[in-house]
Design a protein around this motif. Structure first.
Motif, PDB file in Angstrom:
ATOM      1  N   ILE A  53       0.836  -1.200   0.000  1.00 28.48           N
ATOM      2  CA  ILE A  53       0.000   0.000   0.000  1.00 28.48           C
ATOM      3  C   ILE A  53       0.878   1.260   0.000  1.00 28.48           C
ATOM      4  O   ILE A  53       0.705   2.154  -0.838  1.00 28.48           O
ATOM      5  CB  ILE A  53      -0.943   0.029   1.237  1.00 28.48           C
ATOM      6  N   CYS A  54       1.800   1.329   0.915  1.00 18.69           N
ATOM      7  CA  CYS A  54       2.614   2.542   1.068  1.00 18.69           C
ATOM      8  C   CYS A  54       3.507   2.802  -0.139  1.00 18.69           C
ATOM      9  O   CYS A  54       3.623   3.951  -0.591  1.00 18.69           O
ATOM     10  CB  CYS A  54       3.441   2.472   2.345  1.00 18.69           C
ATOM     11  N   THR A  55       4.140   1.765  -0.650  1.00 18.88           N
ATOM     12  CA  THR A  55       5.043   1.981  -1.787  1.00 18.88           C
ATOM     13  C   THR A  55       4.259   2.272  -3.063  1.00 18.88           C
ATOM     14  O   THR A  55       4.682   3.116  -3.862  1.00 18.88           O
ATOM     15  CB  THR A  55       6.012   0.805  -1.988  1.00 18.88           C
ATOM     16  N   ASN A  56       3.128   1.604  -3.281  1.00 21.48           N
ATOM     17  CA  ASN A  56       2.303   1.917  -4.456  1.00 21.48           C
ATOM     18  C   ASN A  56       1.844   3.378  -4.399  1.00 21.48           C
ATOM     19  O   ASN A  56       1.911   4.094  -5.403  1.00 21.48           O
ATOM     20  CB  ASN A  56       1.073   1.010  -4.548  1.00 21.48           C
ATOM     21  N   LEU A  57       1.376   3.812  -3.230  1.00 21.96           N
ATOM     22  CA  LEU A  57       0.922   5.198  -3.084  1.00 21.96           C
ATOM     23  C   LEU A  57       2.054   6.185  -3.338  1.00 21.96           C
ATOM     24  O   LEU A  57       1.848   7.219  -3.977  1.00 21.96           O
ATOM     25  CB  LEU A  57       0.348   5.423  -1.686  1.00 21.96           C
ATOM     26  N   SER A  58       3.228   5.880  -2.829  1.00 20.42           N
ATOM     27  CA  SER A  58       4.348   6.794  -3.048  1.00 20.42           C
ATOM     28  C   SER A  58       4.685   6.877  -4.534  1.00 20.42           C
ATOM     29  O   SER A  58       4.986   7.959  -5.049  1.00 20.42           O
ATOM     30  CB  SER A  58       5.576   6.370  -2.241  1.00 20.42           C
ATOM     31  N   GLY A  59       4.617   5.758  -5.226  1.00 16.71           N
ATOM     32  CA  GLY A  59       4.885   5.760  -6.670  1.00 16.71           C
ATOM     33  C   GLY A  59       3.882   6.603  -7.439  1.00 16.71           C
ATOM     34  O   GLY A  59       4.246   7.332  -8.363  1.00 16.71           O
ATOM     35  N   VAL A  60       2.610   6.516  -7.047  1.00 15.82           N
ATOM     36  CA  VAL A  60       1.578   7.352  -7.675  1.00 15.82           C
ATOM     37  C   VAL A  60       1.889   8.827  -7.418  1.00 15.82           C
ATOM     38  O   VAL A  60       1.815   9.661  -8.329  1.00 15.82           O
ATOM     39  CB  VAL A  60       0.165   6.980  -7.168  1.00 15.82           C
ATOM     40  N   PHE A  61       2.248   9.146  -6.188  1.00 13.86           N
ATOM     41  CA  PHE A  61       2.589  10.529  -5.846  1.00 13.86           C
ATOM     42  C   PHE A  61       3.717  11.055  -6.731  1.00 13.86           C
ATOM     43  O   PHE A  61       3.607  12.130  -7.334  1.00 13.86           O
ATOM     44  CB  PHE A  61       2.975  10.646  -4.367  1.00 13.86           C
ATOM     45  N   TRP A  62       4.822  10.314  -6.810  1.00 20.19           N
ATOM     46  CA  TRP A  62       5.978  10.784  -7.581  1.00 20.19           C
ATOM     47  C   TRP A  62       5.638  10.903  -9.066  1.00 20.19           C
ATOM     48  O   TRP A  62       6.082  11.848  -9.734  1.00 20.19           O
ATOM     49  CB  TRP A  62       7.183   9.879  -7.369  1.00 20.19           C
ATOM     50  N   ALA A  63       4.863   9.953  -9.585  1.00 18.70           N
ATOM     51  CA  ALA A  63       4.495  10.019 -11.003  1.00 18.70           C
ATOM     52  C   ALA A  63       3.600  11.221 -11.285  1.00 18.70           C
ATOM     53  O   ALA A  63       3.775  11.913 -12.296  1.00 18.70           O
ATOM     54  CB  ALA A  63       3.807   8.723 -11.427  1.00 18.70           C
ATOM     55  N   MET A  64       2.647  11.488 -10.390  1.00 16.50           N
ATOM     56  CA  MET A  64       1.777  12.654 -10.589  1.00 16.50           C
ATOM     57  C   MET A  64       2.585  13.948 -10.508  1.00 16.50           C
ATOM     58  O   MET A  64       2.339  14.885 -11.275  1.00 16.50           O
ATOM     59  CB  MET A  64       0.634  12.657  -9.575  1.00 16.50           C
ATOM     60  N   LEU A  65       3.541  13.991  -9.605  1.00 15.21           N
ATOM     61  CA  LEU A  65       4.413  15.154  -9.521  1.00 15.21           C
ATOM     62  C   LEU A  65       5.175  15.335 -10.835  1.00 15.21           C
ATOM     63  O   LEU A  65       5.298  16.447 -11.351  1.00 15.21           O
ATOM     64  CB  LEU A  65       5.380  15.018  -8.334  1.00 15.21           C
ATOM     65  N   SER A  66       5.661  14.247 -11.382  1.00 15.55           N
ATOM     66  CA  SER A  66       6.381  14.298 -12.648  1.00 15.55           C
ATOM     67  C   SER A  66       5.488  14.797 -13.782  1.00 15.55           C
ATOM     68  O   SER A  66       5.899  15.652 -14.579  1.00 15.55           O
ATOM     69  CB  SER A  66       6.922  12.903 -12.993  1.00 15.55           C
ATOM     70  N   ILE A  67       4.272  14.267 -13.836  1.00 14.31           N
ATOM     71  CA  ILE A  67       3.332  14.682 -14.890  1.00 14.31           C
ATOM     72  C   ILE A  67       3.032  16.173 -14.775  1.00 14.31           C
ATOM     73  O   ILE A  67       3.078  16.916 -15.765  1.00 14.31           O
ATOM     74  CB  ILE A  67       2.038  13.838 -14.812  1.00 14.31           C
ATOM     75  N   LYS A  68       2.733  16.631 -13.571  1.00 19.37           N
ATOM     76  CA  LYS A  68       2.379  18.042 -13.354  1.00 19.37           C
ATOM     77  C   LYS A  68       3.572  18.956 -13.624  1.00 19.37           C
ATOM     78  O   LYS A  68       3.433  19.997 -14.286  1.00 19.37           O
ATOM     79  CB  LYS A  68       1.866  18.271 -11.926  1.00 19.37           C
TER      80      LYS A  68
END
Length: 152
Positions: A53-68
């Motif tokens: 859960i924690c690592t998947n969520l962190s990956g989503v966070f970093w990817a969204m930051l990259s996209i934005k």
């Protein structure tokens, strides 16, 4: 029946149910399987659940930051630069105990890109996928405990 057979049977049934449920609710079926895979790859059980859960969520966070940030920067190579930066953070964050499972962070990240940044569908799909993995493991153990033949 072996423990592997028990796990395989319950996993097959639950994964089929997941496909039906994801289709009915508009969730991302393949992302659920990514979450499920992360659960098992992180070692399963309670610790694997938390780690996935924690690592998947962190990956989503970093990817969204990259996209934005890539959109804000707006030049052709912004995506490459952001990839370099987030890849560093996907790895270095493993210094934090709950984020030590680096592949889980990458699963969350690549899933975000594959889902075209649709994090509102992705997050519940990944989360329910981790739950799916937990249920596969748990029901496999229950079935084996009830009907299994002890292996040598």
């Amino acid at each position: 029946m072996s423990s592997l057979f028990s796990l395989s049977l319950t996993t097959a049934i639950l994964c089929g149910a997941w496909m039906i449920g994801a289709d009915m609710t508009g969730l991302i079926a393949w992302a659920g399987f990514a979450g499920c895979t992360t659960f098992f790859a992180a070692g399963g059980k309670k610790e694997g659940f938390k780690s996935a859960i924690c690592t998947n969520l962190s990956g989503v966070f970093w990817a969204m930051l990259s996209i934005k940030m890539s959109a804000i920067l707006g030049f052709p190579q912004a995506g490459v630069i952001m990839t370099i930066i987030i890849t560093f953070f996907l790895c270095i964050q493993s210094k934090i105990t709950i984020l030590k499972f680096i592949p889980g962070a990458f699963v969350g990240s690549f899933s975000t890109f594959a889902a075209n940044g649709d994090w509102m569908k992705l997050l519940p799909s990944l989360f329910l996928g981790v739950v799916l993995g937990f249920l596969c493991e748990w029901t496999g153990i229950l079935l084996y405990d009830k009907y299994g033949k002890k292996e040598d």
